[in-house]
Motif scaffolding. Structure first.
Motif, mmCIF file in Angstrom:
data_model
loop_
_atom_site.group_PDB
_atom_site.id
_atom_site.type_symbol
_atom_site.label_atom_id
_atom_site.label_comp_id
_atom_site.label_asym_id
_atom_site.label_seq_id
_atom_site.Cartn_x
_atom_site.Cartn_y
_atom_site.Cartn_z
ATOM 1 N N ALA A 69 -16.721 2.863 -19.345
ATOM 2 C CA ALA A 69 -16.165 2.743 -17.987
ATOM 3 C C ALA A 69 -17.277 2.816 -16.951
ATOM 4 O O ALA A 69 -17.243 2.106 -15.955
ATOM 5 N N ASN A 70 -18.249 3.664 -17.183
ATOM 6 C CA ASN A 70 -19.353 3.825 -16.228
ATOM 7 C C ASN A 70 -20.655 4.080 -16.977
ATOM 8 O O ASN A 70 -21.044 5.222 -17.183
ATOM 9 N N LEU A 90 -13.995 -1.968 -21.018
ATOM 10 C CA LEU A 90 -13.181 -1.069 -21.856
ATOM 11 C C LEU A 90 -12.437 -1.818 -22.960
ATOM 12 O O LEU A 90 -12.004 -1.200 -23.944
ATOM 13 N N ILE A 132 0.448 2.761 -18.279
ATOM 14 C CA ILE A 132 -0.230 2.793 -19.580
ATOM 15 C C ILE A 132 0.406 3.866 -20.450
ATOM 16 O O ILE A 132 0.222 5.067 -20.238
ATOM 17 N N PHE A 140 -6.784 15.844 -21.378
ATOM 18 C CA PHE A 140 -8.127 15.841 -20.790
ATOM 19 C C PHE A 140 -8.061 15.852 -19.265
ATOM 20 O O PHE A 140 -7.146 15.270 -18.667
ATOM 21 N N ARG A 200 -10.164 6.344 -8.647
ATOM 22 C CA ARG A 200 -8.911 6.479 -9.397
ATOM 23 C C ARG A 200 -8.033 7.529 -8.749
ATOM 24 O O ARG A 200 -8.517 8.546 -8.250
ATOM 25 N N MET A 226 -13.178 9.987 -25.863
ATOM 26 C CA MET A 226 -13.254 10.133 -24.408
ATOM 27 C C MET A 226 -14.689 10.232 -23.916
ATOM 28 O O MET A 226 -15.019 9.772 -22.824
ATOM 29 N N PHE A 277 -1.557 4.674 -13.918
ATOM 30 C CA PHE A 277 -2.937 4.492 -13.463
ATOM 31 C C PHE A 277 -2.934 3.769 -12.122
ATOM 32 O O PHE A 277 -2.291 2.726 -11.966
ATOM 33 N N PHE A 291 -12.032 -2.829 -10.705
ATOM 34 C CA PHE A 291 -11.160 -2.661 -11.872
ATOM 35 C C PHE A 291 -11.401 -3.702 -12.963
ATOM 36 O O PHE A 291 -11.507 -3.368 -14.146
ATOM 37 N N VAL A 326 -14.524 -3.112 -14.917
ATOM 38 C CA VAL A 326 -14.430 -1.895 -15.727
ATOM 39 C C VAL A 326 -13.509 -2.129 -16.933
ATOM 40 O O VAL A 326 -13.843 -1.793 -18.067
ATOM 41 N N GLN A 327 -12.352 -2.754 -16.672
ATOM 42 C CA GLN A 327 -11.404 -2.973 -17.768
ATOM 43 C C GLN A 327 -11.998 -3.923 -18.814
ATOM 44 O O GLN A 327 -11.770 -3.746 -20.011
ATOM 45 N N HIS A 345 -15.024 6.311 -23.937
ATOM 46 C CA HIS A 345 -14.344 5.812 -22.734
ATOM 47 C C HIS A 345 -15.218 5.934 -21.487
ATOM 48 O O HIS A 345 -15.381 4.965 -20.742
ATOM 49 N N ILE A 346 -15.800 7.096 -21.254
ATOM 50 C CA ILE A 346 -16.544 7.251 -19.993
ATOM 51 C C ILE A 346 -17.840 6.452 -20.009
ATOM 52 O O ILE A 346 -18.321 6.021 -18.968
ATOM 53 N N ASP A 382 -8.674 14.553 -15.769
ATOM 54 C CA ASP A 382 -8.754 13.155 -15.354
ATOM 55 C C ASP A 382 -9.103 13.096 -13.876
ATOM 56 O O ASP A 382 -8.329 13.553 -13.040
ATOM 57 N N GLY A 383 -10.274 12.584 -13.560
ATOM 58 C CA GLY A 383 -10.708 12.479 -12.173
ATOM 59 C C GLY A 383 -12.070 13.103 -11.931
ATOM 60 O O GLY A 383 -12.631 12.983 -10.842
ATOM 61 N N ILE A 442 -14.972 2.789 -9.146
ATOM 62 C CA ILE A 442 -13.650 2.664 -8.538
ATOM 63 C C ILE A 442 -13.143 4.063 -8.191
ATOM 64 O O ILE A 442 -13.611 5.054 -8.755
HETATM 65 C C1 HEM Z 1 -12.771 8.575 -16.887
HETATM 66 C C2 HEM Z 1 -8.708 9.064 -19.406
HETATM 67 C C3 HEM Z 1 -7.524 4.488 -18.430
HETATM 68 C C4 HEM Z 1 -11.535 4.043 -15.828
HETATM 69 C C5 HEM Z 1 -11.784 9.106 -17.652
HETATM 70 C C6 HEM Z 1 -11.752 10.438 -18.196
HETATM 71 C C7 HEM Z 1 -10.614 10.574 -18.881
HETATM 72 C C8 HEM Z 1 -9.914 9.326 -18.808
HETATM 73 C C9 HEM Z 1 -10.126 11.805 -19.626
HETATM 74 C C10 HEM Z 1 -12.854 11.494 -18.015
HETATM 75 C C11 HEM Z 1 -12.709 12.337 -16.800
HETATM 76 C C12 HEM Z 1 -12.958 11.630 -15.516
HETATM 77 O O1 HEM Z 1 -14.113 11.355 -15.140
HETATM 78 O O2 HEM Z 1 -11.976 11.335 -14.853
HETATM 79 C C13 HEM Z 1 -8.050 7.859 -19.360
HETATM 80 C C14 HEM Z 1 -6.811 7.591 -20.035
HETATM 81 C C15 HEM Z 1 -6.484 6.307 -19.771
HETATM 82 C C16 HEM Z 1 -7.515 5.759 -18.930
HETATM 83 C C17 HEM Z 1 -6.028 8.585 -20.875
HETATM 84 C C18 HEM Z 1 -5.295 5.507 -20.206
HETATM 85 C C19 HEM Z 1 -4.123 6.023 -20.486
HETATM 86 C C20 HEM Z 1 -8.506 3.965 -17.640
HETATM 87 C C21 HEM Z 1 -8.498 2.640 -17.108
HETATM 88 C C22 HEM Z 1 -9.632 2.519 -16.361
HETATM 89 C C23 HEM Z 1 -10.345 3.777 -16.445
HETATM 90 C C24 HEM Z 1 -7.412 1.601 -17.292
HETATM 91 C C25 HEM Z 1 -10.115 1.341 -15.565
HETATM 92 C C26 HEM Z 1 -10.062 0.115 -15.987
HETATM 93 C C27 HEM Z 1 -12.190 5.240 -15.883
HETATM 94 C C28 HEM Z 1 -13.410 5.505 -15.157
HETATM 95 C C29 HEM Z 1 -13.771 6.808 -15.477
HETATM 96 C C30 HEM Z 1 -12.760 7.312 -16.368
HETATM 97 C C31 HEM Z 1 -14.147 4.550 -14.225
HETATM 98 C C32 HEM Z 1 -14.988 7.566 -14.949
HETATM 99 C C33 HEM Z 1 -16.127 7.366 -15.874
HETATM 100 C C34 HEM Z 1 -17.329 8.092 -15.332
HETATM 101 O O3 HEM Z 1 -17.766 7.779 -14.220
HETATM 102 O O4 HEM Z 1 -17.819 8.972 -16.048
HETATM 103 N N1 HEM Z 1 -10.636 8.451 -18.057
HETATM 104 N N2 HEM Z 1 -8.443 6.735 -18.714
HETATM 105 N N3 HEM Z 1 -9.634 4.624 -17.234
HETATM 106 N N4 HEM Z 1 -11.837 6.335 -16.609
HETATM 107 FE FE1 HEM Z 1 -10.182 6.520 -17.702
#
Ligand code: HEM
Length: 369
Positions: A281-282, A334, A223, A181, A295, A242, A316, A327, A330-331, A277-278, A183-184, A293
């Motif tokens: 997280a938000n 999650l 992670i 996926f 990232r 996701m 991460f 963090f 958010v965690q 997840h998203i 990421d960012g 945050i």
């Molecule tokens: C969003 C993957 C761990 C916080 C995302 C997205 C993916 C992703 C694919 C969607 C694209 C994006 O907006 O960047 C993962 C994977 C993780 C992981 C594979 C572990 C291996 C974490 C952790 C945190 C976190 C540990 C914080 C505690 C966020 C946040 C977003 C996000 C804040 C943006 C959500 C939004 O504003 O829509 N992550 N993530 N992620 N992730 Fe993770």
């Protein structure tokens, strides 16, 4: 072969887009006095400024060990290198009499429910984040720092990561993580200075010591991704875990990567599951706006486990003005998310990335010491 400026109100390696090679190295500090600690930070400043600018090391005298490892050749090119120095809570124990100056939220990283932390891969008095276009440059910088500080630093753990290379000046596609996926996508925009002041940089007041202004709390989490299991999971399920479409990165209620999901219009989670997840997280509510945050992760791969599974995942890294509001909040949201079936945090730590060195002659942590 661009060089990134070392001097500035903030350290490099936080807002600039991550290049293809990233590394974090955590150290125990061996300095025996405040004076020695100052020598350490002056040395780190000097080495970082030199390595980031590039140049020629002093002439070699074959009767002595060479000044430089030589792995980049006799001329050191900048290669978009950044060195970013952060300190852990342990540096503020009573060794150096700095307890009263600890950034307010800096603590030793605590265990979250899904963690299986390996103590050999956690914490540290000092963290060095090294990023560049190529791994040879990050390794060269690490060896340079280690060579300069044998009596001041002891390496505790290190982890190397990678991203797809940024080709030329064109804005690159959002990099993908090892679950496939993007990421960012939803990161706050580093070019928005007012937003960065709000979300990333520590500001005086709010109980923070004055010296910490312009720094940022840095979280590192190793992670592991259970990729064999993930690769046997239906695509639709992956996308619901996701909350985004894999190939385009679009939210489940949108079409294009940068479409904003509208969770308010989907209160039952019909489009985007409530535990996606998203969404966790938000949640995009007024109360959670302050927990955004920045990232800046890398992917990692380090061989295989004893049971013959691939040992790879996400290195991460995130930055925030307030560790608790960022963090940790958010965690906590999650915790228990469906993604946990496919991930296992095994290491990392909490650190405070020092404020920048605005001008030549200054040094990192000057305000603290
Ligand atoms: C969003 C993957 C761990 C916080 C995302 C997205 C993916 C992703 C694919 C969607 C694209 C994006 O907006 O960047 C993962 C994977 C993780 C992981 C594979 C572990 C291996 C974490 C952790 C945190 C976190 C540990 C914080 C505690 C966020 C946040 C977003 C996000 C804040 C943006 C959500 C939004 O504003 O829509 N992550 N993530 N992620 N992730 Fe993770």
């Amino acid at each position: 072969n661009r060089s990134i400026a070392f001097h500035g109100a903030h350290q490099p390696g936080i807002l600039n887009p991550p290049p293809a090679a990233g590394m974090v190295a955590a150290f125990d500090v061996l300095a025996t006095s405040r004076k020695e600690l100052e020598r350490l930070f002056r040395l780190l400043t000097e080495r970082a400024a030199f390595l980031m600018a590039g140049g020629t090391p002093p002439a070699e005298d074959p009767r002595f060990p060479p000044a430089d490892s030589g792995i980049l050749g006799p001329l050191i090119l900048p290669d978009a290198l950044t060195l970013t120095v952060a300190v852990g809570a342990a540096l503020f124990d009573d060794r150096y009499g700095l307890a009263a100056h600890k950034p307010r939220h800096l603590t030793r990283m605590a265990r979250f429910p899904n963690d299986a932390l390996d103590r050999d891969w956690c914490h540290g008095d000092l963290l060095l984040q090294i990023c560049a276009n190529t791994p040879a440059t990050t390794l060269h910088a690490l060896r340079d720092v280690i060579k300069a500080t044998p009596d001041l630093l002891r390496l505790r753990w290190k982890m190397e990561g990678f991203l797809p290379p940024a080709l030329g000046e064109a804005k690159r596609e959002t990099p993908r993580n090892l679950l496939g996926f993007k990421d960012g996508t939803a990161n706050p925009d580093p070019a928005d200075a007012a937003l960065m002041r709000e979300l990333v940089w520590t500001t005086p007041g709010a109980g923070e010591p004055g010296w910490a202004a312009g720094g940022s709390y840095q979280v590192v989490r190793i992670i592991r991704n259970l990729v064999e299991r993930w690769d046997r999971t239906p695509l639709r399920e992956q996308e619901r875990i996701m909350g985004r479409l894999r190939d385009s990165g679009a939210p489940l209620d949108g079409e294009h990567e940068h479409d904003e999901p509208d969770f308010a219009r989907d209160p039952e989670g019909a489009r985007t599951p409530l535990d996606a997840h998203i969404r966790l997280a938000n949640p995009r509510t007024a109360e959670t706006a302050g927990s955004r945050i920045l990232r800046r992760p890398f992917n990692y791969s380090r061989g295989i486990t004893r049971s013959g599974q691939l040992d790879m995942g996400l290195l991460f890294i995130c930055f925030q003005a307030d560790l608790e509001a960022g963090f940790i909040a958010v965690q906590r949201r999650l915790n228990g998310e469906p993604l946990e079936e496919y991930i296992k945090p095994t290491g990392g730590g909490y650190y405070f990335a020092l404020p920048g060195v605005p001008t030549e002659g200054g040094y990192l942590a000057q305000g603290l010491l």
